[in-house]
Structure formats: C-alpha cells, structure tokens
Design a protein around this motif. Structure first.
Motif, PDB file in Angstrom:
ATOM      1  N   SER A   2       0.745  -1.189  -0.063  1.00 14.01           N
ATOM      2  CA  SER A   2       0.133  -0.098   0.044  1.00 14.01           C
ATOM      3  C   SER A   2       0.919   1.272  -0.166  1.00 14.01           C
ATOM      4  O   SER A   2       2.138   1.194   0.316  1.00 14.01           O
ATOM      5  CB  SER A   2      -0.950   0.105   1.082  1.00 14.01           C
ATOM      6  OG  SER A   2      -0.325   0.199   2.172  1.00 14.01           O
ATOM      7  N   ASP A  98      -1.162   0.434  -8.399  1.00 14.04           N
ATOM      8  CA  ASP A  98      -1.600   1.539  -7.212  1.00 14.04           C
ATOM      9  C   ASP A  98      -2.285   2.650  -7.683  1.00 14.04           C
ATOM     10  O   ASP A  98      -3.098   3.125  -6.891  1.00 14.04           O
ATOM     11  CB  ASP A  98      -0.287   1.793  -6.194  1.00 14.04           C
ATOM     12  CG  ASP A  98       0.237   0.783  -5.253  1.00 14.04           C
ATOM     13  OD1 ASP A  98      -0.833   0.051  -4.945  1.00 14.04           O
ATOM     14  OD2 ASP A  98       1.051   1.101  -4.456  1.00 14.04           O
ATOM     15  N   ARG A 101      -5.799   1.663  -7.680  1.00 10.92           N
ATOM     16  CA  ARG A 101      -6.351   1.444  -6.517  1.00 10.92           C
ATOM     17  C   ARG A 101      -6.853   2.718  -5.967  1.00 10.92           C
ATOM     18  O   ARG A 101      -7.577   2.863  -5.486  1.00 10.92           O
ATOM     19  CB  ARG A 101      -5.606   0.626  -5.765  1.00 10.92           C
ATOM     20  CG  ARG A 101      -5.498  -0.958  -5.833  1.00 10.92           C
ATOM     21  CD  ARG A 101      -4.652  -1.622  -5.071  1.00 10.92           C
ATOM     22  NE  ARG A 101      -5.380  -1.858  -3.782  1.00 10.92           N
ATOM     23  CZ  ARG A 101      -6.036  -2.801  -3.421  1.00 10.92           C
ATOM     24  NH1 ARG A 101      -6.544  -3.486  -4.260  1.00 10.92           N
ATOM     25  NH2 ARG A 101      -6.814  -2.750  -2.033  1.00 10.92           N
ATOM     26  N   GLU A 104      -9.862   3.972  -7.760  1.00 10.82           N
ATOM     27  CA  GLU A 104     -11.178   3.349  -7.617  1.00 10.82           C
ATOM     28  C   GLU A 104     -11.766   3.521  -6.224  1.00 10.82           C
ATOM     29  O   GLU A 104     -10.877   4.266  -5.145  1.00 10.82           O
ATOM     30  CB  GLU A 104     -10.765   1.868  -7.279  1.00 10.82           C
ATOM     31  CG  GLU A 104     -10.570   1.059  -8.808  1.00 10.82           C
ATOM     32  CD  GLU A 104     -10.266  -0.429  -8.659  1.00 10.82           C
ATOM     33  OE1 GLU A 104     -10.047  -0.774  -7.370  1.00 10.82           O
ATOM     34  OE2 GLU A 104     -10.338  -1.131  -9.576  1.00 10.82           O
ATOM     35  N   GLN A 106     -12.585   2.851  -2.233  1.00 16.87           N
ATOM     36  CA  GLN A 106     -11.920   2.159  -1.418  1.00 16.87           C
ATOM     37  C   GLN A 106     -12.601   0.786  -1.075  1.00 16.87           C
ATOM     38  O   GLN A 106     -13.873   0.833  -1.192  1.00 16.87           O
ATOM     39  CB  GLN A 106     -11.770   2.776  -0.022  1.00 16.87           C
ATOM     40  CG  GLN A 106     -10.828   3.983  -0.093  1.00 16.87           C
ATOM     41  CD  GLN A 106     -10.694   4.697   1.210  1.00 16.87           C
ATOM     42  OE1 GLN A 106     -11.556   4.427   2.204  1.00 16.87           O
ATOM     43  NE2 GLN A 106      -9.472   5.495   1.497  1.00 16.87           N
ATOM     44  N   ASP A 107     -12.030  -0.253  -0.695  1.00 17.23           N
ATOM     45  CA  ASP A 107     -12.511  -1.412  -0.373  1.00 17.23           C
ATOM     46  C   ASP A 107     -13.436  -1.217   1.166  1.00 17.23           C
ATOM     47  O   ASP A 107     -13.005  -0.663   1.648  1.00 17.23           O
ATOM     48  CB  ASP A 107     -11.551  -2.363   0.100  1.00 17.23           C
ATOM     49  CG  ASP A 107     -10.706  -3.082  -0.979  1.00 17.23           C
ATOM     50  OD1 ASP A 107     -11.409  -2.926  -2.394  1.00 17.23           O
ATOM     51  OD2 ASP A 107      -9.706  -3.321  -1.093  1.00 17.23           O
ATOM     52  N   TYR A 156      -2.471  -6.836 -11.126  1.00 20.22           N
ATOM     53  CA  TYR A 156      -3.778  -6.482 -10.525  1.00 20.22           C
ATOM     54  C   TYR A 156      -4.626  -7.157 -10.015  1.00 20.22           C
ATOM     55  O   TYR A 156      -5.437  -7.099  -8.847  1.00 20.22           O
ATOM     56  CB  TYR A 156      -4.446  -5.430 -11.621  1.00 20.22           C
ATOM     57  CG  TYR A 156      -5.671  -4.727 -11.305  1.00 20.22           C
ATOM     58  CD1 TYR A 156      -5.655  -3.629 -10.435  1.00 20.22           C
ATOM     59  CD2 TYR A 156      -6.801  -5.229 -12.012  1.00 20.22           C
ATOM     60  CE1 TYR A 156      -6.966  -3.070 -10.053  1.00 20.22           C
ATOM     61  CE2 TYR A 156      -8.350  -4.853 -11.537  1.00 20.22           C
ATOM     62  CZ  TYR A 156      -7.928  -3.550 -10.380  1.00 20.22           C
ATOM     63  OH  TYR A 156      -9.447  -3.093 -10.243  1.00 20.22           O
ATOM     64  N   ALA A 160      -5.588  -7.017  -6.133  1.00 16.75           N
ATOM     65  CA  ALA A 160      -6.672  -6.200  -6.149  1.00 16.75           C
ATOM     66  C   ALA A 160      -7.909  -7.218  -6.106  1.00 16.75           C
ATOM     67  O   ALA A 160      -8.725  -7.161  -5.259  1.00 16.75           O
ATOM     68  CB  ALA A 160      -6.859  -4.901  -7.129  1.00 16.75           C
TER      69      ALA A 160
END
Length: 234
Positions: A2, A98, A101, A104, A106-107, A156, A160
């Motif tokens: 991260s 990254d 991510r 996008e 957030q999870d 990816y 991800a």
C-alpha cells in the motif's frame, strides 16, 4: 504493497539532505545536550508518493497508452528522480496497480452482522466501481489496455481482485457455518452467482441501470433459493 506502507524517509529524493539537523553537542538552548533531529522523512516520503501517483494519473488522463509510459517519463512528470520510484515500486506494473487502486473506490468495511448484510456491502462496492468505470477516463481506459498487458493484469488481479474474491468466499463460508446458507453448496460457484449479475451490468451492459437498491435485490433473489429449507426468509 500500500501507499501508506511503502517507502521510508526519502531525504535524498526530496533534497532534504541534512537540513533541520542539530549537530551533536548543541542543544536548543546551548546546554551541550544532543538534540534528536526532527522526524521529517514520512511526510516528505508521502508527498513524493502522491506526486508519483498523480503524475502517472496525469499521463493516463492525457491519453498516453500504458505501453508508452516509462519510469523515466513518470519521473519527469512527477518531478522526482527515477530512484525515488524504484524505492517504492519494483517497476511500472506494480506502480500502475497502485494508481488504479487510488482511482477506485476504497474496499468496504464489512458490518459482520449477518451474511446477507456483508454480501450487500460487497455488491455495493462492486456497484460503485462500475459507476467509477463509467465516469473515470483513467479506469475505463486502463482496464481496457490491461487486457493486452499480461504482466499488469496479473499484478492487478493478484493484489486487487483476488483479495476481494477471498473476502467474499469467507463471508459465504461464515454464512454456511452459521446456518444462513445450505451446507451442500460450492462456495466458489455461489460467489460467482452473486458477483456475476453486478459485473454484467457494470461491464458488459454499460447502459444498464446501477441503482442503489440493486445489491439488495440481487442478494435477496439468490438467498431465496440458497438458504437451508428450515431457515425463515428475511
């Protein structure tokens, strides 16, 4: 890896050098006691990472194909040295992951109150990613280009997509153990059954509706046939 975890103090990349250090033996009041240098590395490191991510995004927004984006070009756009990039990413494939991510949503954080509630949250995250794909030139173009770059797609997928799939299967496994789901079901197949309708609407049918109630409708329609017979419907 991260953004928050990658990299440590990067004085060489940001030009901090020895600035801000107090020589040993010279305290703030001349007491002769050594004073520890101020902690400057992490804020500057994070600023460098943001510059690299944003510089890469700018190139993608300008329509530069992935194949034409080199580490050298990213470094020039971000105003950093190549070494600053390689200290954080092994190469542009890892960097692109990254960047995606960062673009996008957030999870999600799962509520953990029931399998149904967790599944709805997971599908809501997919719905928001579908909306982001439609509205974000970066996500739309890069996802299309990644198909022709196996290394980037694999990176990816591994960092991800696969963790999200494992999270969903674990939710189903807990539901099976709690009696919310039939014990004879193949959880990998069941996960595909839940995710599939949302992906079809988000990717294969860009004109299709992605309404706020869609996750709940999908989950409840499937659970009606997947719950144990003795389990009351909600």
């Amino acid at each position: 890896m991260s953004l928050a975890d990658r990299g440590t103090a990067d004085g060489r990349a940001t030009g901090s050098g020895t600035a801000g250090r107090v020589p040993a033996g010279r305290g703030a009041a001349g007491s002769g006691t050594a004073v520890e240098p101020p902690v400057r590395g992490r804020p500057r490191s994070e600023a460098v990472e943001r510059a690299i991510i944003e510089g890469t995004m700018n190139l993608l927004e300008d329509g530069v194909p992935l194949a034409e984006i080199s580490i050298e070009r990213i470094a020039r756009t971000a105003g950093v040295g190549k070494a600053a990039i390689y200290r954080r990413w092994s190469g542009k494939e890892e960097l692109f992951v990254d960047v995606l991510r960062a673009a996008e949503p957030q999870d999600p954080e799962l509520p953990g109150t029931s399998m149904r509630d967790d599944l709805i949250v997971l599908l809501e995250a997919l719905r928001r990613r579908g909306l982001a794909n439609r509205s974000s030139a970066i996500l739309h173009n890069v996802h299309a280009q990644m198909k022709s770059s196996p290394k980037i797609w694999a990176a990816y997928h591994n960092t991800a997509i696969e963790p999200r799939r494992r999270m969903a299967v674990e939710v189903l496994r807990r539901g099976q153990e709690n009696g919310e789901l039939r014990a004879d079901l193949d959880l990998e197949l069941v996960n595909d059954m839940f995710v599939g309708p949302m992906l079809v609407r988000a990717i294969l049918r860009p004109e299709a509706d992605l309404s706020e109630e869609l996750p709940e409708r999908i989950v409840d329609a499937l659970l009606a046939g997947l719950r144990p017979v003795s389990s009351p419907a909600r």
